[in-house]
Design a protein around this motif. Structure first.
Motif, PDB file in Angstrom:
ATOM      1  N   MET A   1      31.378  -9.446  10.012  1.00  0.00           N
ATOM      2  CA  MET A   1      30.612  -8.074   9.638  1.00  0.00           C
ATOM      3  C   MET A   1      29.925  -6.740  10.191  1.00  0.00           C
ATOM      4  SD  MET A   1      29.553  -7.519   5.682  1.00  0.00           S
ATOM      5  CE  MET A   1      30.066  -9.302   4.946  1.00  0.00           C
ATOM      6  N   PRO A   2      29.981  -5.718  10.577  1.00  0.00           N
ATOM      7  CA  PRO A   2      29.044  -4.992  10.970  1.00  0.00           C
ATOM      8  C   PRO A   2      27.535  -4.282  10.619  1.00  0.00           C
ATOM      9  CG  PRO A   2      30.656  -3.500  10.499  1.00  0.00           C
ATOM     10  CD  PRO A   2      30.867  -4.731  10.267  1.00  0.00           C
ATOM     11  N   ALA A   3      26.192  -4.364  10.827  1.00  0.00           N
ATOM     12  CA  ALA A   3      25.439  -4.245   9.941  1.00  0.00           C
ATOM     13  C   ALA A   3      25.746  -2.627   9.656  1.00  0.00           C
ATOM     14  CB  ALA A   3      23.988  -4.037  10.964  1.00  0.00           C
ATOM     15  N   SER A   4      24.927  -2.508   8.933  1.00  0.00           N
ATOM     16  CA  SER A   4      24.683  -1.148   7.886  1.00  0.00           C
ATOM     17  C   SER A   4      23.935  -0.441   8.804  1.00  0.00           C
ATOM     18  CB  SER A   4      24.364  -0.399   6.988  1.00  0.00           C
ATOM     19  OG  SER A   4      23.198  -1.595   6.292  1.00  0.00           O
ATOM     20  N   LYS A   5      23.619   1.250   9.216  1.00  0.00           N
ATOM     21  CA  LYS A   5      22.951   2.090   9.792  1.00  0.00           C
ATOM     22  C   LYS A   5      21.984   2.019   9.243  1.00  0.00           C
ATOM     23  CE  LYS A   5      26.405   3.338  13.283  1.00  0.00           C
ATOM     24  NZ  LYS A   5      26.975   4.665  13.639  1.00  0.00           N
ATOM     25  N   LYS A   6      20.961   2.338   9.467  1.00  0.00           N
ATOM     26  CA  LYS A   6      19.786   2.870   8.506  1.00  0.00           C
ATOM     27  C   LYS A   6      19.004   4.028   9.000  1.00  0.00           C
ATOM     28  CE  LYS A   6      18.978   0.207   4.928  1.00  0.00           C
ATOM     29  NZ  LYS A   6      18.277   0.489   3.645  1.00  0.00           N
ATOM     30  N   TYR A   7      19.410   4.649   8.247  1.00  0.00           N
ATOM     31  CA  TYR A   7      18.162   6.166   8.733  1.00  0.00           C
ATOM     32  C   TYR A   7      16.982   6.269   8.058  1.00  0.00           C
ATOM     33  CZ  TYR A   7      22.711   7.413  10.251  1.00  0.00           C
ATOM     34  OH  TYR A   7      24.688   7.120  10.661  1.00  0.00           O
ATOM     35  N   PRO A   8      16.198   6.381   8.746  1.00  0.00           N
ATOM     36  CA  PRO A   8      15.181   7.064   8.731  1.00  0.00           C
ATOM     37  C   PRO A   8      13.928   7.962   7.645  1.00  0.00           C
ATOM     38  CG  PRO A   8      14.699   7.944  10.760  1.00  0.00           C
ATOM     39  CD  PRO A   8      15.729   7.470  10.968  1.00  0.00           C
ATOM     40  N   PRO A   9      13.512   7.927   6.465  1.00  0.00           N
ATOM     41  CA  PRO A   9      13.142   8.692   5.833  1.00  0.00           C
ATOM     42  C   PRO A   9      13.358  10.199   5.495  1.00  0.00           C
ATOM     43  CG  PRO A   9      11.923   6.890   5.343  1.00  0.00           C
ATOM     44  CD  PRO A   9      12.832   6.602   6.966  1.00  0.00           C
ATOM     45  N   GLU A  10      12.381  10.367   6.735  1.00  0.00           N
ATOM     46  CA  GLU A  10      12.453  11.375   7.202  1.00  0.00           C
ATOM     47  C   GLU A  10      13.601  12.315   7.758  1.00  0.00           C
ATOM     48  OE1 GLU A  10      10.997   9.260   9.306  1.00  0.00           O
ATOM     49  OE2 GLU A  10       9.262   8.809   7.900  1.00  0.00           O
ATOM     50  N   LEU A  11      14.219  11.411   8.735  1.00  0.00           N
ATOM     51  CA  LEU A  11      15.685  11.964   8.991  1.00  0.00           C
ATOM     52  C   LEU A  11      16.615  12.253   7.702  1.00  0.00           C
ATOM     53  CD1 LEU A  11      17.722  13.014  10.960  1.00  0.00           C
ATOM     54  CD2 LEU A  11      18.707  10.493  11.033  1.00  0.00           C
ATOM     55  N   LYS A  12      16.571  11.665   6.927  1.00  0.00           N
ATOM     56  CA  LYS A  12      17.570  11.555   5.367  1.00  0.00           C
ATOM     57  C   LYS A  12      16.767  13.168   4.501  1.00  0.00           C
ATOM     58  CE  LYS A  12      18.793   7.082   4.024  1.00  0.00           C
ATOM     59  NZ  LYS A  12      19.041   6.250   3.612  1.00  0.00           N
ATOM     60  N   GLU A  13      15.113  13.401   4.391  1.00  0.00           N
ATOM     61  CA  GLU A  13      14.385  14.157   3.563  1.00  0.00           C
ATOM     62  C   GLU A  13      14.861  15.501   4.463  1.00  0.00           C
ATOM     63  OE1 GLU A  13      10.901  13.376   3.180  1.00  0.00           O
ATOM     64  OE2 GLU A  13      10.839  11.764   3.061  1.00  0.00           O
ATOM     65  N   ARG A  14      14.949  15.244   5.989  1.00  0.00           N
ATOM     66  CA  ARG A  14      15.081  16.706   6.680  1.00  0.00           C
ATOM     67  C   ARG A  14      16.714  17.318   6.402  1.00  0.00           C
ATOM     68  NH1 ARG A  14      16.387  17.419  12.780  1.00  0.00           N
ATOM     69  NH2 ARG A  14      16.157  19.915  12.804  1.00  0.00           N
TER      70      ARG A  14
END
Length: 63
Positions: A1-14
């Protein structure tokens, strides 16, 4: 199973800020385009009225 990609909160906010800003720019553009159409229509009416009254002035009076 591939690992889910986590994006940093700053990137999501931007990304969210950019999306909201793009929607606002798009809404403003639609508003300006609508205003532009109204002004063009008004100018066309005024040009027609000016031509009508100019023609009235050029006619010899029947006095």
């Amino acid at each position: 199973m591939p690992a889910s990609k986590k994006y940093p909160p700053e990137l999501k906010e931007r990304a969210v800020r950019l999306l909201l800003a793009a929607r606002e720019d798009a809404a403003r553009l639609l508003e300006l385009e609508r205003e532009n159409r109204e002004l063009r229509r008004s100018n066309a009416i005024l040009r027609s009225a000016a031509a009508f009254f100019a023609a009235e002035l050029d006619r010899p009076s029947s006095r």
